[in-house]
Scaffold this active site. Structure first.
Site, PDB file in Angstrom:
ATOM      1  N   GLY A   5      -4.741 -11.926 -10.377  1.00 57.98           N
ATOM      2  CA  GLY A   5      -5.455 -11.831  -9.097  1.00 57.98           C
ATOM      3  C   GLY A   5      -5.054 -10.560  -8.365  1.00 57.98           C
TER       4      GLY A   5
ATOM      5  N   HIS B 130     -23.769  14.930   1.531  1.00 62.14           N
ATOM      6  CA  HIS B 130     -23.563  15.342   0.136  1.00 62.14           C
ATOM      7  C   HIS B 130     -22.495  16.409   0.080  1.00 62.14           C
ATOM      8  CE1 HIS B 130     -24.414  16.398  -4.006  1.00 62.14           C
ATOM      9  NE2 HIS B 130     -24.419  17.667  -3.629  1.00 62.14           N
TER      10      HIS B 130
ATOM     11  N   LYS C 268       0.833  -1.215   0.000  1.00 66.30           N
ATOM     12  CA  LYS C 268       0.000   0.000   0.000  1.00 66.30           C
ATOM     13  C   LYS C 268       0.863   1.258   0.000  1.00 66.30           C
ATOM     14  CE  LYS C 268      -2.552  -2.769  -0.481  1.00 66.30           C
ATOM     15  NZ  LYS C 268      -2.552  -4.225  -0.417  1.00 66.30           N
TER      16      LYS C 268
HETATM   17  P1  FAD Z   1       1.373 -14.107   8.357  1.00 65.52           P
HETATM   18  O1  FAD Z   1       1.129 -12.651   8.258  1.00 65.52           O
HETATM   19  O2  FAD Z   1       1.932 -14.805   7.188  1.00 65.52           O
HETATM   20  O3  FAD Z   1       2.333 -14.303   9.616  1.00 65.52           O
HETATM   21  C1  FAD Z   1       2.855 -15.536   9.976  1.00 65.52           C
HETATM   22  C2  FAD Z   1       4.133 -15.321  10.772  1.00 65.52           C
HETATM   23  O4  FAD Z   1       4.522 -16.545  11.351  1.00 65.52           O
HETATM   24  C3  FAD Z   1       5.315 -14.872   9.912  1.00 65.52           C
HETATM   25  O5  FAD Z   1       5.898 -13.715  10.454  1.00 65.52           O
HETATM   26  C4  FAD Z   1       6.298 -16.055   9.971  1.00 65.52           C
HETATM   27  O6  FAD Z   1       7.657 -15.636   9.957  1.00 65.52           O
HETATM   28  C5  FAD Z   1       5.929 -16.657  11.312  1.00 65.52           C
HETATM   29  N1  FAD Z   1       6.275 -18.082  11.437  1.00 65.52           N
HETATM   30  C6  FAD Z   1       6.000 -19.084  10.573  1.00 65.52           C
HETATM   31  N2  FAD Z   1       6.417 -20.279  11.062  1.00 65.52           N
HETATM   32  C7  FAD Z   1       6.977 -20.005  12.268  1.00 65.52           C
HETATM   33  C8  FAD Z   1       7.575 -20.810  13.257  1.00 65.52           C
HETATM   34  N3  FAD Z   1       7.664 -22.137  13.130  1.00 65.52           N
HETATM   35  N4  FAD Z   1       8.062 -20.201  14.357  1.00 65.52           N
HETATM   36  C9  FAD Z   1       7.961 -18.866  14.515  1.00 65.52           C
HETATM   37  N5  FAD Z   1       7.394 -18.046  13.630  1.00 65.52           N
HETATM   38  C10 FAD Z   1       6.900 -18.611  12.506  1.00 65.52           C
HETATM   39  N6  FAD Z   1      -4.434  -8.936   3.097  1.00 65.52           N
HETATM   40  C11 FAD Z   1      -5.340  -7.965   3.323  1.00 65.52           C
HETATM   41  O7  FAD Z   1      -6.310  -8.182   4.053  1.00 65.52           O
HETATM   42  N7  FAD Z   1      -5.208  -6.721   2.755  1.00 65.52           N
HETATM   43  C12 FAD Z   1      -4.173  -6.428   1.943  1.00 65.52           C
HETATM   44  O8  FAD Z   1      -4.081  -5.304   1.443  1.00 65.52           O
HETATM   45  C13 FAD Z   1      -3.209  -7.439   1.679  1.00 65.52           C
HETATM   46  N8  FAD Z   1      -2.162  -7.179   0.871  1.00 65.52           N
HETATM   47  C14 FAD Z   1      -1.232  -8.162   0.659  1.00 65.52           C
HETATM   48  C15 FAD Z   1      -0.175  -7.872  -0.196  1.00 65.52           C
HETATM   49  C16 FAD Z   1       0.782  -8.841  -0.462  1.00 65.52           C
HETATM   50  C17 FAD Z   1       1.916  -8.532  -1.392  1.00 65.52           C
HETATM   51  C18 FAD Z   1       0.686 -10.108   0.185  1.00 65.52           C
HETATM   52  C19 FAD Z   1       1.741 -11.162  -0.046  1.00 65.52           C
HETATM   53  C20 FAD Z   1      -0.364 -10.402   1.032  1.00 65.52           C
HETATM   54  C21 FAD Z   1      -1.337  -9.426   1.268  1.00 65.52           C
HETATM   55  N9  FAD Z   1      -2.439  -9.671   2.094  1.00 65.52           N
HETATM   56  C22 FAD Z   1      -3.369  -8.700   2.300  1.00 65.52           C
HETATM   57  C23 FAD Z   1      -2.618 -10.973   2.760  1.00 65.52           C
HETATM   58  C24 FAD Z   1      -2.161 -10.872   4.238  1.00 65.52           C
HETATM   59  O9  FAD Z   1      -0.822 -10.445   4.281  1.00 65.52           O
HETATM   60  C25 FAD Z   1      -2.302 -12.234   4.916  1.00 65.52           C
HETATM   61  O10 FAD Z   1      -3.620 -12.705   4.761  1.00 65.52           O
HETATM   62  C26 FAD Z   1      -1.994 -12.107   6.412  1.00 65.52           C
HETATM   63  O11 FAD Z   1      -0.687 -11.619   6.623  1.00 65.52           O
HETATM   64  C27 FAD Z   1      -2.163 -13.456   7.112  1.00 65.52           C
HETATM   65  O12 FAD Z   1      -1.878 -13.301   8.462  1.00 65.52           O
HETATM   66  P2  FAD Z   1      -1.351 -14.513   9.358  1.00 65.52           P
HETATM   67  O13 FAD Z   1      -1.191 -13.942  10.730  1.00 65.52           O
HETATM   68  O14 FAD Z   1      -2.222 -15.676   9.181  1.00 65.52           O
HETATM   69  O15 FAD Z   1       0.063 -14.913   8.768  1.00 65.52           O
HETATM   70  P1  NAD Z   2      -5.092 -14.859  -6.191  1.00 65.91           P
HETATM   71  O1  NAD Z   2      -5.715 -16.138  -5.869  1.00 65.91           O
HETATM   72  O2  NAD Z   2      -5.774 -13.588  -5.826  1.00 65.91           O
HETATM   73  O3  NAD Z   2      -4.833 -14.747  -7.760  1.00 65.91           O
HETATM   74  C1  NAD Z   2      -4.112 -15.697  -8.459  1.00 65.91           C
HETATM   75  C2  NAD Z   2      -4.510 -15.620  -9.911  1.00 65.91           C
HETATM   76  O4  NAD Z   2      -3.626 -16.425 -10.654  1.00 65.91           O
HETATM   77  C3  NAD Z   2      -5.929 -16.136 -10.161  1.00 65.91           C
HETATM   78  O5  NAD Z   2      -6.622 -15.193 -10.920  1.00 65.91           O
HETATM   79  C4  NAD Z   2      -5.693 -17.446 -10.900  1.00 65.91           C
HETATM   80  O6  NAD Z   2      -6.736 -17.750 -11.809  1.00 65.91           O
HETATM   81  C5  NAD Z   2      -4.384 -17.147 -11.604  1.00 65.91           C
HETATM   82  N1  NAD Z   2      -3.610 -18.335 -11.958  1.00 65.91           N
HETATM   83  C6  NAD Z   2      -3.416 -19.463 -11.244  1.00 65.91           C
HETATM   84  N2  NAD Z   2      -2.617 -20.323 -11.904  1.00 65.91           N
HETATM   85  C7  NAD Z   2      -2.289 -19.711 -13.074  1.00 65.91           C
HETATM   86  C8  NAD Z   2      -1.486 -20.081 -14.188  1.00 65.91           C
HETATM   87  N3  NAD Z   2      -0.849 -21.263 -14.234  1.00 65.91           N
HETATM   88  N4  NAD Z   2      -1.378 -19.224 -15.220  1.00 65.91           N
HETATM   89  C9  NAD Z   2      -2.017 -18.010 -15.177  1.00 65.91           C
HETATM   90  N5  NAD Z   2      -2.786 -17.615 -14.143  1.00 65.91           N
HETATM   91  C10 NAD Z   2      -2.915 -18.447 -13.097  1.00 65.91           C
HETATM   92  O7  NAD Z   2      -3.623 -14.932  -5.568  1.00 65.91           O
HETATM   93  P2  NAD Z   2      -2.518 -13.821  -5.390  1.00 65.91           P
HETATM   94  O8  NAD Z   2      -2.809 -12.625  -6.228  1.00 65.91           O
HETATM   95  O9  NAD Z   2      -1.214 -14.522  -5.555  1.00 65.91           O
HETATM   96  O10 NAD Z   2      -2.712 -13.433  -3.869  1.00 65.91           O
HETATM   97  C11 NAD Z   2      -2.503 -14.418  -2.842  1.00 65.91           C
HETATM   98  C12 NAD Z   2      -3.334 -14.129  -1.635  1.00 65.91           C
HETATM   99  O11 NAD Z   2      -2.929 -12.935  -0.997  1.00 65.91           O
HETATM  100  C13 NAD Z   2      -4.786 -14.006  -1.978  1.00 65.91           C
HETATM  101  O12 NAD Z   2      -5.489 -15.017  -1.298  1.00 65.91           O
HETATM  102  C14 NAD Z   2      -5.205 -12.675  -1.482  1.00 65.91           C
HETATM  103  O13 NAD Z   2      -6.374 -12.757  -0.718  1.00 65.91           O
HETATM  104  C15 NAD Z   2      -4.047 -12.176  -0.625  1.00 65.91           C
HETATM  105  N6  NAD Z   2      -3.845 -10.767  -0.950  1.00 65.91           N
HETATM  106  C16 NAD Z   2      -4.827  -9.875  -0.611  1.00 65.91           C
HETATM  107  C17 NAD Z   2      -4.697  -8.554  -0.961  1.00 65.91           C
HETATM  108  C18 NAD Z   2      -5.787  -7.613  -0.602  1.00 65.91           C
HETATM  109  O14 NAD Z   2      -6.608  -7.954   0.239  1.00 65.91           O
HETATM  110  N7  NAD Z   2      -5.841  -6.427  -1.178  1.00 65.91           N
HETATM  111  C19 NAD Z   2      -3.591  -8.108  -1.665  1.00 65.91           C
HETATM  112  C20 NAD Z   2      -2.624  -9.041  -2.015  1.00 65.91           C
HETATM  113  C21 NAD Z   2      -2.760 -10.362  -1.643  1.00 65.91           C
END
Ligand code: FAD
Ligand code: NAD
Length: 467
Positions: free
Chosen positions: A182, A445, A50
């Site tokens: 996605g 509004h 973000k």
């Molecule tokens: P995580 O955030 O993955 O945290 C797990 C933690 O556990 C990690 O720090 C890891 O190091 C630690 N861990 C793992 N195994 C061990 C172990 N054995 N011992 C100690 N520590 C360990 N979601 C949204 O809602 N809005 C968004 O805008 C959004 N944007 C995203 C953008 C990107 C690029 C990505 C990749 C994801 C995004 N997500 C977003 C998804 C969101 O980040 C995840 O859904 C969320 O972080 C999940 O939370 P969690 O606590 O389950 O796990």
């Molecule tokens: P996603 O599931 O959102 O999108 C993956 C996309 O890849 C899908 O549209 C799927 O059809 C496509 N795909 C799969 N296999 C493919 C292939 N072989 N060739 C071409 N296309 C293919 O997954 P993501 O974008 O990797 O995000 C991962 C997770 O992180 C999601 O579950 C999402 O909820 C979370 N996330 C959330 C946010 C947010 O809330 N704004 C932002 C980033 C990530």
């Protein structure tokens, strides 16, 4: 050390669980293998993406829309190094905020890899190779997820990358090829398209953001195409290779014909998988589902082992930070004997492109499949005074309501500040509002939220005022 609760992982699931446990008077520890707290979300997910989306949007507006507002800028340029530095500072502020909250709530933080010795004992392996054991009456697994790849593509993490590397690239790509249309692909693709990169999206399904209401993907694709992104839908990727500074991605078009794109970076964004490595789940006989990936839990988010819970990305359901947070709170309250509740149908989903996309509840496709009789009310932002004033006329609000009862069943928005607007829809649906309820409530509004009211008016008796 003996604890009431040990949380493994400090992402939004884990750190919220730890704080709520401490608030409820439980002696709590949280183990994190990385040097900073906050998990994927704060370190390499929601927050850094973000920060870059906001920075790149400023640049895009300065270079594309300021002129129409009567603002002329000469010699506009991007200092990408500064943009990344700011992003890192934003991450640092957020992660150190969690350290502060842990201290405030008297939570013991441990750095190292946590793994089960038995169902109450966790061994922490520290970076220097030493180990420590702590015990807990309850354990919460919150170890999150990691990017999933494709078996036939080798991620070198330099040219063929995941979202983690895409947040710290050494330069703005000239041509970024995205595998997957996605959430991650479109958000990070937007960052680089706004900064001037050519961005090509190859998506396996016939629309982008395919799990959301179809109308959203269609409209978003139109707008992103205007911003310069190109799309290959229903195309099947067959390979990606890197040679020097060049990547080549091969794929089949819907007719099965071979195609090829060359660029300088390829981001593989085809989903994420649960992370359970090194947890020692076998030591406690824990069952895993989904081809061994996700941890199975019951309605109380308890695993098949009593006193061991799991939350967030590591279990079934949407991989979203706010879903993980809600589950953290849920488990803490369950442990002390409360009766918390989560309505999974009402967890909103947001895509932070511009315009933003946000939705809650059922899609039209889901309602059709279930045979639910519904009515639709839509309102386009081009008819919203606020959107015209700000120069954001793309998109619409679509409300789906039950034909018989008028209860709102789904809200789908693409438009300015949809991410914030969706909260009103979530509240309305939590209270089981009808479309007419919203239509009768005053909305300030001129605001974008008037579009939600108008869509509800349209759904009620097709009586929107401004269309
Ligand atoms: P995580 O955030 O993955 O945290 C797990 C933690 O556990 C990690 O720090 C890891 O190091 C630690 N861990 C793992 N195994 C061990 C172990 N054995 N011992 C100690 N520590 C360990 N979601 C949204 O809602 N809005 C968004 O805008 C959004 N944007 C995203 C953008 C990107 C690029 C990505 C990749 C994801 C995004 N997500 C977003 C998804 C969101 O980040 C995840 O859904 C969320 O972080 C999940 O939370 P969690 O606590 O389950 O796990
Ligand atoms: P996603 O599931 O959102 O999108 C993956 C996309 O890849 C899908 O549209 C799927 O059809 C496509 N795909 C799969 N296999 C493919 C292939 N072989 N060739 C071409 N296309 C293919 O997954 P993501 O974008 O990797 O995000 C991962 C997770 O992180 C999601 O579950 C999402 O909820 C979370 N996330 C959330 C946010 C947010 O809330 N704004 C932002 C980033 C990530």
């Amino acid at each position: 050390m003996q604890y009431d609760v040990i949380v493994i992982g400090s992402g939004p699931g884990g750190y919220v669980a730890a704080i709520r446990c401490a608030q409820l008077g439980l002696k709590t520890a949280c183990i994190e293998k990385y040097p900073t707290y906050g998990g994927t979300c704060l370190n390499v997910g929601c927050i850094p993406s973000k920060a870059l989306l906001d920075s790149s949007e400023h640049y895009y507006n300065a270079s594309h829309t300021f002129k129409t507002h009567g603002i002329n800028l000469d010699n506009l340029s991007v200092d990408f190094g500064q943009m990344l530095k700011r992003k890192n500072e934003v991450v640092q502020k957020n992660t150190s905020g969690i350290s502060f909250l842990f201290k405030k709530n008297k939570i013991d933080g441990y750095q190292g890899i946590g793994s089960f010795k038995d169902k109450n004992t966790i061994v922490i392996k520290k970076e220097d190779g030493t180990t420590q054991e702590i015990t807990g009456k309850n354990i919460i697994i919150a170890t999150g997820s990691k990017p999933s790849g494709l078996p036939f593509i080798k991620l070198d993490k330099k040219r063929i990358i995941t979202s983690t590397e895409a947040l710290t690239l050494p330069e703005i790509p000239k041509h970024l090829i995205l595998i997957g249309g996605g959430v991650i692909g479109l958000e990070l693709g937007s960052v680089y398209a706004r900064l001037g990169a050519k961005v090509s999206v190859i998506e396996y399904m016939d629309s982008i953001i395919p799990t959301m209401d179809k109308s959203l993907g269609k409209e978003l694709q139109k707008v992103l195409q205007k911003q310069g992104m190109e799309f290959y839908l229903s195309h099947k990727v067959t390979g990606a290779t890197a040679k020097g500074k060049e990547v080549t991605v091969t794929f089949d078009n819907p007719k099965g014909e071979k195609q090829e794109l060359k660029g300088d970076y390829c981001l593989v964004a085809v989903g994420r998988i649960a992370y359970t490595d090194n947890l020692g789940l076998d030591k406690i006989g824990l069952k895993v589902e989904d081809r061994g990936r996700k941890i199975a839990v019951d309605a109380h988010l308890e695993t098949s082992v009593k006193g061991v819970y799991a939350i967030g990305d590591v279990i079934q359901g949407a991989m979203l930070a706010h879903k993980a947070e809600d589950e953290g709170t849920f488990v803490a309250e369950t442990i002390v004997g409360q009766k918390p509740h989560i309505d999974y149908n009402l967890i909103p989903g947001v895509v932070y492109t511009w315009p933003e996309v946000a939705a809650v509840g059922q899609t039209e496709e889901q309602l059709k499949e279930k045979g639910v009789k519904y009515k639709t009310g839509s309102f386009p932002f081009k008819a919203s005074g606020r959107a015209v004033a700000s120069g954001d006329p793309d998109g619409f609000v679509k409300v789906l309501a039950d034909t018989a009862t008028d209860e709102i069943l789904g809200v789908h928005i693409i438009g300015p500040r949809a991410a914030d607007m969706i909260a009103e829809a979530v509240v309305a649906m939590e209270f089981r509002a009808s479309a007419e309820d919203i239509a009768r409530i005053s909305h300030a509004h001129p605001t974008y939220t008037e579009a939600f009211r108008e869509a509800c008016l349209a759904a009620t008796e097709n009586r929107a005022i401004h269309i």
